[in-house]
Design a protein around this motif. Structure first.
Motif, PDB file in Angstrom:
ATOM      1  N   UNK A   1      32.760  16.067 -86.303  1.00 29.99           N
ATOM      2  CA  UNK A   1      32.483  17.500 -86.248  1.00 29.99           C
ATOM      3  C   UNK A   1      32.631  18.159 -87.610  1.00 29.99           C
ATOM      4  N   UNK A   2      31.651  18.984 -87.950  1.00 28.35           N
ATOM      5  CA  UNK A   2      31.764  19.935 -89.056  1.00 28.35           C
ATOM      6  C   UNK A   2      32.090  21.303 -88.456  1.00 28.35           C
ATOM      7  N   UNK A   3      31.402  21.615 -87.338  1.00 24.80           N
ATOM      8  CA  UNK A   3      31.612  22.878 -86.610  1.00 24.80           C
ATOM      9  C   UNK A   3      31.625  22.544 -85.125  1.00 24.80           C
ATOM     10  N   UNK A   4      32.620  23.049 -84.439  1.00 23.39           N
ATOM     11  CA  UNK A   4      32.796  22.754 -83.009  1.00 23.39           C
ATOM     12  C   UNK A   4      32.857  24.053 -82.220  1.00 23.39           C
ATOM     13  N   UNK A   5      31.737  24.771 -82.196  1.00 17.87           N
ATOM     14  CA  UNK A   5      31.687  26.045 -81.488  1.00 17.87           C
ATOM     15  C   UNK A   5      31.444  25.880 -80.003  1.00 17.87           C
ATOM     16  N   UNK A   6      31.596  26.980 -79.274  1.00 13.23           N
ATOM     17  CA  UNK A   6      31.347  26.942 -77.831  1.00 13.23           C
ATOM     18  C   UNK A   6      29.882  26.731 -77.520  1.00 13.23           C
ATOM     19  N   UNK A   7      29.003  27.289 -78.365  1.00 11.14           N
ATOM     20  CA  UNK A   7      27.568  27.188 -78.121  1.00 11.14           C
ATOM     21  C   UNK A   7      26.898  26.173 -79.041  1.00 11.14           C
ATOM     22  N   UNK A   8      27.211  26.228 -80.319  1.00  8.66           N
ATOM     23  CA  UNK A   8      26.583  25.296 -81.255  1.00  8.66           C
ATOM     24  C   UNK A   8      27.617  24.365 -81.867  1.00  8.66           C
ATOM     25  N   UNK A   9      27.153  23.180 -82.194  1.00 11.04           N
ATOM     26  CA  UNK A   9      27.988  22.172 -82.823  1.00 11.04           C
ATOM     27  C   UNK A   9      27.207  21.611 -84.016  1.00 11.04           C
ATOM     28  N   UNK A  10      27.928  21.228 -85.057  1.00 11.11           N
ATOM     29  CA  UNK A  10      27.315  20.617 -86.232  1.00 11.11           C
ATOM     30  C   UNK A  10      28.091  19.346 -86.560  1.00 11.11           C
ATOM     31  N   UNK A  11      27.351  18.245 -86.743  1.00  8.14           N
ATOM     32  CA  UNK A  11      27.960  16.944 -86.995  1.00  8.14           C
ATOM     33  C   UNK A  11      27.546  16.379 -88.333  1.00  8.14           C
ATOM     34  N   UNK A  12      28.508  15.756 -88.988  1.00 11.77           N
ATOM     35  CA  UNK A  12      28.298  14.919 -90.154  1.00 11.77           C
ATOM     36  C   UNK A  12      28.193  13.503 -89.593  1.00 11.77           C
ATOM     37  N   UNK A  13      27.096  12.804 -89.886  1.00 14.99           N
ATOM     38  CA  UNK A  13      26.911  11.453 -89.362  1.00 14.99           C
ATOM     39  C   UNK A  13      26.625  10.516 -90.524  1.00 14.99           C
ATOM     40  N   UNK A  14      27.542   9.597 -90.723  1.00 15.88           N
ATOM     41  CA  UNK A  14      27.399   8.598 -91.790  1.00 15.88           C
ATOM     42  C   UNK A  14      27.039   7.270 -91.164  1.00 15.88           C
ATOM     43  N   UNK A  15      25.909   6.736 -91.614  1.00 16.99           N
ATOM     44  CA  UNK A  15      25.444   5.435 -91.135  1.00 16.99           C
ATOM     45  C   UNK A  15      25.762   4.415 -92.217  1.00 16.99           C
ATOM     46  N   UNK A  16      26.517   3.398 -91.850  1.00 14.71           N
ATOM     47  CA  UNK A  16      26.964   2.392 -92.806  1.00 14.71           C
ATOM     48  C   UNK A  16      26.590   0.992 -92.332  1.00 14.71           C
ATOM     49  N   UNK A  17      26.610   0.048 -93.273  1.00 14.88           N
ATOM     50  CA  UNK A  17      26.347  -1.346 -92.920  1.00 14.88           C
ATOM     51  C   UNK A  17      27.665  -2.060 -92.618  1.00 14.88           C
ATOM     52  N   UNK A  18      27.599  -3.363 -92.432  1.00 16.47           N
ATOM     53  CA  UNK A  18      28.787  -4.144 -92.081  1.00 16.47           C
ATOM     54  C   UNK A  18      29.835  -4.178 -93.189  1.00 16.47           C
ATOM     55  N   UNK A  19      29.425  -3.857 -94.413  1.00 17.34           N
ATOM     56  CA  UNK A  19      30.361  -3.808 -95.537  1.00 17.34           C
ATOM     57  C   UNK A  19      30.820  -2.381 -95.831  1.00 17.34           C
ATOM     58  N   UNK A  20      30.548  -1.465 -94.904  1.00 17.32           N
ATOM     59  CA  UNK A  20      30.918  -0.057 -94.998  1.00 17.32           C
ATOM     60  C   UNK A  20      30.214   0.663 -96.147  1.00 17.32           C
ATOM     61  N   UNK A  21      29.034   0.155 -96.549  1.00 13.41           N
ATOM     62  CA  UNK A  21      28.227   0.834 -97.568  1.00 13.41           C
ATOM     63  C   UNK A  21      27.316   1.834 -96.869  1.00 13.41           C
ATOM     64  N   UNK A  22      27.179   3.005 -97.470  1.00  8.65           N
ATOM     65  CA  UNK A  22      26.386   4.084 -96.885  1.00  8.65           C
ATOM     66  C   UNK A  22      24.906   3.720 -96.869  1.00  8.65           C
ATOM     67  N   UNK A  23      24.310   3.720 -95.692  1.00  5.31           N
ATOM     68  CA  UNK A  23      22.888   3.426 -95.496  1.00  5.31           C
ATOM     69  C   UNK A  23      22.104   4.732 -95.401  1.00  5.31           C
ATOM     70  N   UNK A  24      22.597   5.661 -94.587  1.00  2.00           N
ATOM     71  CA  UNK A  24      21.960   6.968 -94.420  1.00  2.00           C
ATOM     72  C   UNK A  24      23.035   8.024 -94.198  1.00  2.00           C
TER      73      UNK A  24
END
Length: 141
Positions: free
Chosen positions: A105-128
């Motif tokens: 969560x970046x923002x956890x409102x009652x109506x809207x929510x905003x998420x930070x999503x980190x996609x990583x590989x098996x070595x924990x390197x950032x893919x997206x």
């Protein structure tokens, strides 16, 4: 959270039957107070024609984990969740293995929510790096 970690993951994975998540073999694997982690295998099912991970499959993983996270932290008896916007910055090519998406969560409102999503590989390197906004709407009575 009103349920145990195991109950939440089992419930999330059970509702994925006959959906895009099942088609892409997306599985929820960990949950905490403010995050959810999913994984997806990288193979020919999610490749572009040249053999690398398709950005659309990565975005589907990110939206799936973010949407499930929003569901976990709201009253699903009264509300349903819909995605509003997703952005994805693809930073690294992947040809095989497993990728992981962690929605926090970046923002956890009652109506809207905003998420930070980190996609990583098996070595924990950032893919997206992705951001997802969702909205919780009241169910019809």
């Amino acid at each position: 959270m009103n349920f145990s970690k195991e109950e939440i993951l089992a419930r999330a994975n059970s509702v994925s039957k006959n959906t895009l998540m099942e088609t892409l073999n997306i599985e929820m694997v960990d949950v905490g107070e403010d995050y959810l982690i999913a994984k997806m295998p990288v193979n020919e099912r999610v490749h572009q024609p040249d053999g690398v991970l398709h950005g659309g499959a990565t975005a589907a993983l990110a939206e799936s984990v973010g949407s499930f996270a929003a569901h976990i932290f709201i009253d699903t008896e009264k509300y349903f969740v819909r995605g509003l916007e997703i952005t994805a910055n693809h930073l690294k090519s992947v040809t095989s293995g497993t990728i992981y998406a962690k929605a926090t969560f970046i923002h956890r409102g009652r109506t809207t929510q905003l998420f930070d999503i980190r996609v990583t590989d098996e070595e924990d390197k950032l893919v997206s790096y992705c951001k997802l906004s969702t909205i919780a709407l009241p169910k019809a009575k």
